[in-house]
Design a protein around this motif. Structure first.
Motif, PDB file in Angstrom:
ATOM      1  N   GLU A  69      40.142  51.329  34.291  1.00 40.53           N
ATOM      2  CA  GLU A  69      41.306  52.111  34.707  1.00 40.53           C
ATOM      3  C   GLU A  69      40.984  53.601  34.717  1.00 40.53           C
ATOM      4  O   GLU A  69      41.362  54.327  35.654  1.00 40.53           O
ATOM      5  CB  GLU A  69      42.487  51.831  33.768  1.00 40.53           C
ATOM      6  N   ASN A  70      40.292  54.053  33.662  1.00 40.76           N
ATOM      7  CA  ASN A  70      39.904  55.465  33.618  1.00 40.76           C
ATOM      8  C   ASN A  70      38.950  55.802  34.766  1.00 40.76           C
ATOM      9  O   ASN A  70      39.036  56.868  35.377  1.00 40.76           O
ATOM     10  CB  ASN A  70      39.250  55.796  32.276  1.00 40.76           C
ATOM     11  N   SER A  71      38.017  54.868  35.048  1.00 42.86           N
ATOM     12  CA  SER A  71      37.094  55.085  36.167  1.00 42.86           C
ATOM     13  C   SER A  71      37.856  55.158  37.479  1.00 42.86           C
ATOM     14  O   SER A  71      37.553  55.985  38.345  1.00 42.86           O
ATOM     15  CB  SER A  71      36.065  53.950  36.207  1.00 42.86           C
ATOM     16  N   ALA A  72      38.873  54.266  37.617  1.00 43.22           N
ATOM     17  CA  ALA A  72      39.682  54.288  38.838  1.00 43.22           C
ATOM     18  C   ALA A  72      40.438  55.606  38.965  1.00 43.22           C
ATOM     19  O   ALA A  72      40.532  56.188  40.049  1.00 43.22           O
ATOM     20  CB  ALA A  72      40.653  53.109  38.834  1.00 43.22           C
ATOM     21  N   TYR A 101      39.588  45.114  38.014  1.00 40.27           N
ATOM     22  CA  TYR A 101      40.794  45.941  38.074  1.00 40.27           C
ATOM     23  C   TYR A 101      40.956  46.490  39.495  1.00 40.27           C
ATOM     24  O   TYR A 101      39.985  46.923  40.110  1.00 40.27           O
ATOM     25  CB  TYR A 101      40.704  47.104  37.081  1.00 40.27           C
ATOM     26  N   LYS A 102      42.180  46.424  40.018  1.00 43.30           N
ATOM     27  CA  LYS A 102      42.478  46.978  41.346  1.00 43.30           C
ATOM     28  C   LYS A 102      43.345  48.220  41.185  1.00 43.30           C
ATOM     29  O   LYS A 102      44.360  48.187  40.465  1.00 43.30           O
ATOM     30  CB  LYS A 102      43.223  45.955  42.206  1.00 43.30           C
ATOM     31  N   ASP A 103      42.949  49.315  41.872  1.00 40.39           N
ATOM     32  CA  ASP A 103      43.758  50.531  41.797  1.00 40.39           C
ATOM     33  C   ASP A 103      44.817  50.529  42.908  1.00 40.39           C
ATOM     34  O   ASP A 103      44.949  49.556  43.661  1.00 40.39           O
ATOM     35  CB  ASP A 103      42.869  51.782  41.861  1.00 40.39           C
ATOM     36  N   LYS A 104      45.570  51.610  43.015  1.00 44.93           N
ATOM     37  CA  LYS A 104      46.674  51.663  43.962  1.00 44.93           C
ATOM     38  C   LYS A 104      46.200  51.671  45.414  1.00 44.93           C
ATOM     39  O   LYS A 104      46.983  51.400  46.328  1.00 44.93           O
ATOM     40  CB  LYS A 104      47.541  52.895  43.684  1.00 44.93           C
ATOM     41  N   ASN A 105      44.913  51.996  45.647  1.00 42.37           N
ATOM     42  CA  ASN A 105      44.348  51.948  46.999  1.00 42.37           C
ATOM     43  C   ASN A 105      43.750  50.583  47.315  1.00 42.37           C
ATOM     44  O   ASN A 105      43.102  50.418  48.347  1.00 42.37           O
ATOM     45  CB  ASN A 105      43.262  53.023  47.150  1.00 42.37           C
ATOM     46  N   ASN A 106      43.963  49.602  46.391  1.00 42.72           N
ATOM     47  CA  ASN A 106      43.410  48.244  46.532  1.00 42.72           C
ATOM     48  C   ASN A 106      41.892  48.241  46.432  1.00 42.72           C
ATOM     49  O   ASN A 106      41.247  47.327  46.928  1.00 42.72           O
ATOM     50  CB  ASN A 106      43.866  47.592  47.835  1.00 42.72           C
ATOM     51  N   TRP A 107      41.309  49.277  45.833  1.00 44.04           N
ATOM     52  CA  TRP A 107      39.879  49.261  45.536  1.00 44.04           C
ATOM     53  C   TRP A 107      39.658  48.383  44.301  1.00 44.04           C
ATOM     54  O   TRP A 107      40.427  48.441  43.333  1.00 44.04           O
ATOM     55  CB  TRP A 107      39.367  50.667  45.285  1.00 44.04           C
ATOM     56  N   LEU A 158      31.843  48.564  42.980  1.00 48.28           N
ATOM     57  CA  LEU A 158      33.103  49.075  43.501  1.00 48.28           C
ATOM     58  C   LEU A 158      33.226  48.619  44.946  1.00 48.28           C
ATOM     59  O   LEU A 158      32.315  48.809  45.747  1.00 48.28           O
ATOM     60  CB  LEU A 158      33.137  50.604  43.410  1.00 48.28           C
ATOM     61  N   GLN A 159      34.371  48.004  45.250  1.00 52.62           N
ATOM     62  CA  GLN A 159      34.604  47.446  46.584  1.00 52.62           C
ATOM     63  C   GLN A 159      35.910  47.996  47.132  1.00 52.62           C
ATOM     64  O   GLN A 159      36.916  48.044  46.425  1.00 52.62           O
ATOM     65  CB  GLN A 159      34.670  45.914  46.474  1.00 52.62           C
ATOM     66  N   ASP A 160      35.914  48.436  48.408  1.00 51.02           N
ATOM     67  CA  ASP A 160      37.141  48.987  48.976  1.00 51.02           C
ATOM     68  C   ASP A 160      38.077  47.876  49.421  1.00 51.02           C
ATOM     69  O   ASP A 160      37.770  46.685  49.317  1.00 51.02           O
ATOM     70  CB  ASP A 160      36.825  49.957  50.130  1.00 51.02           C
ATOM     71  N   SER A 183      44.609  42.723  37.748  1.00 55.94           N
ATOM     72  CA  SER A 183      43.546  42.850  36.750  1.00 55.94           C
ATOM     73  C   SER A 183      43.397  41.514  36.046  1.00 55.94           C
ATOM     74  O   SER A 183      44.308  40.689  36.053  1.00 55.94           O
ATOM     75  CB  SER A 183      43.857  43.959  35.736  1.00 55.94           C
ATOM     76  N   GLY A 184      42.232  41.306  35.428  1.00 54.92           N
ATOM     77  CA  GLY A 184      42.023  40.063  34.709  1.00 54.92           C
ATOM     78  C   GLY A 184      40.573  39.906  34.300  1.00 54.92           C
ATOM     79  O   GLY A 184      39.750  40.804  34.490  1.00 54.92           O
ATOM     80  N   PHE A 185      40.255  38.751  33.694  1.00 52.65           N
ATOM     81  CA  PHE A 185      38.871  38.482  33.323  1.00 52.65           C
ATOM     82  C   PHE A 185      38.588  36.997  33.506  1.00 52.65           C
ATOM     83  O   PHE A 185      39.496  36.155  33.394  1.00 52.65           O
ATOM     84  CB  PHE A 185      38.565  38.928  31.893  1.00 52.65           C
ATOM     85  N   ILE A 186      37.348  36.690  33.859  1.00 52.57           N
ATOM     86  CA  ILE A 186      36.910  35.311  34.016  1.00 52.57           C
ATOM     87  C   ILE A 186      35.506  35.189  33.428  1.00 52.57           C
ATOM     88  O   ILE A 186      34.794  36.189  33.282  1.00 52.57           O
ATOM     89  CB  ILE A 186      36.895  34.856  35.494  1.00 52.57           C
ATOM     90  N   THR A 187      35.102  33.950  33.100  1.00 48.45           N
ATOM     91  CA  THR A 187      33.723  33.664  32.694  1.00 48.45           C
ATOM     92  C   THR A 187      33.057  32.902  33.825  1.00 48.45           C
ATOM     93  O   THR A 187      33.599  31.900  34.301  1.00 48.45           O
ATOM     94  CB  THR A 187      33.698  32.844  31.396  1.00 48.45           C
TER      95      THR A 187
END
Length: 646
Positions: free
Chosen positions: A52-55, A276-282, A229-231, A259-263
């Motif tokens: 989130e901080n990176s986003a 995690y997805k930011d508000k720009n859907n990145w 990072l994916q747009d 957001s979430g986590f998987i193995t």
């Protein structure tokens, strides 16, 4: 013989007690697996926080880029650079270029994420960046600056002379600048912005990917993990892959949540992936080896085994101790029953114990038959004020199984409305019994008493610390009782009540409710009428607050076109403080003052633009802006386009 019988009694008790040992086993295993789950959640929370901080930093970086482009788009120095055709002899254009280069250097210095800024003029075919002015582009490209995989012709015709629209404004490219090769985010824009084939030039802003990756350093992915990072269109903007496997990317169905986590197993290794997805859907994704995540939990396995053995040992000792203690009274009873007899079989022993239990139950039943009459007598004395001291009230509350130290007590009187006493009284009595049963099931209490033919009283303990919370819970239950009673019996019922925090005031609570019954509030519309002596004052204050909110709204709607309209001026107009007005505004309109005024002005401006009868300059004055420039910036910020682009 006696010793053998006693041992048999002990063994029977022991066999019944051994299943208790299952409890510590279950608790220890539950604690171990819960520890695993909590540790996974802790890792997830940590990684999500970093992502989130990176986003946020990424969004901040892109916002800075947009601000720089807007600044350059409106800069007179840039406009002059783009529109002269050559450096004139008197040096005027040269001075302008030097000043512009200083501006670019200042922008690069002020923005840590930016490596370089390039401005190209289509008129004079010159390129300007933070360190040099390029006149011979073919010598500059390849010798000083180049982009991997792109030759000079493509760079010149497609990038410098091309059109930079929204679809290709941000690209990921590898550049070489002064023999230093780096992965870059390449942001481009026409100048003037969105002018397309009519543009005078373009600007390129180069952002180093290494400066974005530094935000991921705390993710611990560097050993056999990855980040990328994916747009929003599925393009990979950047990645740092330490797994040695090419296909590391999550599918769309795996990232359906924000957001979430998987193995997931990738390249033969189990990886713990957080996204995690930011508000720009990145999409921001990091992967950490599962063995690294679970290593701390695995370290507790030895401790767990030690605790398991310890718990079983202590459990066995405790079972032996309590079995010995508990079997001793039964052994004594057996000895008493055996007195005077040569032998007593276990069947005879069991039958004798059963007879003793039945006799005890009969005595208990007789005693319980006396309890309702005692409880009713105590309750009526309490309701009529027959107890005068807190000690006396507390002592008698305990007799009817009500704790004397509860933080809150609720007194509810249920009235059966419009009873026709000429009807079958047995039917009415049956309906009252049905009502009591519903209330017992709903409130899980037996503290329900008849006051008279038409009223039933209910005394409840509450663990709530606040009266309002206890009242809300009570009202939900009463609504259920009322609905069920009226639907099934056709009898209308109403509720009156009071909330008491001091047991010494319980008799006063009954008095308060009698006052309510004698003086019904005209405005009472809820499921229950609570006694509240401050009710009238509160309603007056609520009406006053409602009136001033409506007056403030009307004042702003009538004066939004005034450029001097402000929080201070409105507060002065109504004789209230700015702090109070600001708080009232946020509570009432769910937005601050300036946003509300801007929304009114923008909606009116849009309406006037669509009428196509006024110029932008006229509209800016009509809706309360001091200058067209200020209006244009506000309009673009609000609608995402300029007034001319509507």
């Amino acid at each position: 013989m006696r010793k053998g019988k006693n041992r048999e009694i002990y063994i029977r008790f022991l066999l019944n007690a051994l299943p208790i040992l299952i409890i510590p086993l279950f608790l220890l295993f539950s604690a171990y697996f819960r520890n695993q789950k909590l540790f996974k959640q802790e890792i997830y929370d940590k990684n999500i926080s970093i992502l989130e901080n990176s986003a946020l930093m990424g969004e901040s970086m892109m916002a800075s880029v947009e601000s720089i482009v807007n600044y350059l788009d409106e800069s007179s120095s840039v406009n002059k650079f783009l529109n002269f055709y050559s450096l004139n002899e008197d040096g005027t254009n040269t001075n302008e270029v030097i000043l512009l280069q200083k501006d670019i250097n200042s922008l690069i210095t002020a923005n840590d994420a930016i490596d370089n800024i390039q401005i190209f003029s289509k008129n004079n075919k010159m390129l300007l960046d933070g360190t040099q002015v390029v006149i011979n582009l073919n010598r500059y490209y390849d010798y000083t600056f180049s982009i991997t995989g792109i030759d000079y012709d493509h760079w010149y015709h497609e990038m410098l002379m091309g059109i930079h629209n929204w679809n290709n404004r941000l690209q990921t490219l590898e550049t070489t600048d002064k023999s230093i090769t780096k992965q870059m985010f390449f942001f481009s824009s026409d100048i003037p912005a969105n002018s397309g084939i009519y543009s005078s030039g373009c600007v390129f802003i180069l952002l180093g990917q290494d400066k974005l990756f530094r935000y991921f350093d705390r993710l611990e992915y560097q050993k056999d993990g990855f980040v990328y990072l994916q747009d929003g269109d599925g393009n990979i903007l950047c990645e740092d892959n330490r797994t040695g496997v090419e296909n590391i990317y999550l599918q769309a169905e795996e990232t359906s949540e924000n957001s979430g986590f998987i193995t997931k197993k990738i390249g033969g290794n189990d990886l713990f992936l957080t996204y995690y997805k930011d508000k720009n859907n990145w999409l921001y994704v990091c992967a950490v080896p599962r063995k690294l995540v679970m290593s701390a939990v695995q370290d507790t396995w030895g401790y767990f085994l030690f605790m398991l053995v310890f718990a079983l040992g202590i459990g066995i000792l405790l079972v032996h101790y309590f079995t010995t203690r508990l079997s001793a009274p039964i052994t004594k009873i057996y000895d008493l029953l055996k007195t005077g007899k040569s032998a007593v079989s276990y069947d005879e022993f069991d039958e004798e114990i059963e007879r003793l239990i039945q006799k005890n139950e009969q005595m208990q039943d007789e005693l319980e038959k006396q309890i309702p009459a005692l409880k009713t007598s105590i309750f009526h004395t309490l309701a009529t004020g027959g107890y005068h001291t807190r000690e006396e009230i507390g002592e008698n509350l305990q007799k009817i199984q009500i704790a004397a130290d509860s933080p809150l007590y609720l007194i509810i009187i249920v009235s059966l409305n419009d009873l026709d006493t000429g009807n079958n009284l047995e039917k009415i009595a049956a309906q009252k019994i049905y009502l009591k049963k519903i209330m017992e099931e709903t409130f899980l209490t037996t503290q329900i008493y008849d006051l008279d033919f038409e009223r039933i009283a209910l005394l409840l303990e509450s663990s709530c610390q606040e009266k309002q919370e206890a009242k809300q819970q009570c009202e939900q239950n009463l609504a259920y009782v009322k609905e069920k009673m009226e639907n099934n019996s056709g009898i209308s019922i109403s509720f009156h009540g009071d909330a008491i925090t001091d047991i010494g005031r319980i008799p006063s609570g009954f008095k308060h409710i009698r006052t309510l019954l004698d003086n019904e509030y005209e405005s009472f519309k809820g499921i229950i009428q609570w006694y509240d002596e401050k009710n009238l004052v509160r309603k007056i204050r609520e009406q006053e607050t409602y009136d001033i909110k409506q007056r403030i709204r009307k004042h702003i709607e009538e004066n939004y076109a005034d450029p001097q309209l402000s929080l201070i001026s409105v507060a002065d107009s109504f004789g209230i403080s700015e702090v109070y007005l600001s708080r009232l505004f946020k509570q009432s309109f769910e937005q601050n003052f300036s946003k509300y005024v801007e929304e009114l002005r923008m909606n009116k401006a849009k309406e006037l633009i669509e009428m196509d009868m006024y110029t932008v300059s006229d509209i800016s004055g009509i809706v309360g802006y001091n200058s067209p420039q200020t209006f244009r910036r506000a309009y673009k910020r609000y609608f995402g386009c300029t007034p001319r682009e509507r």
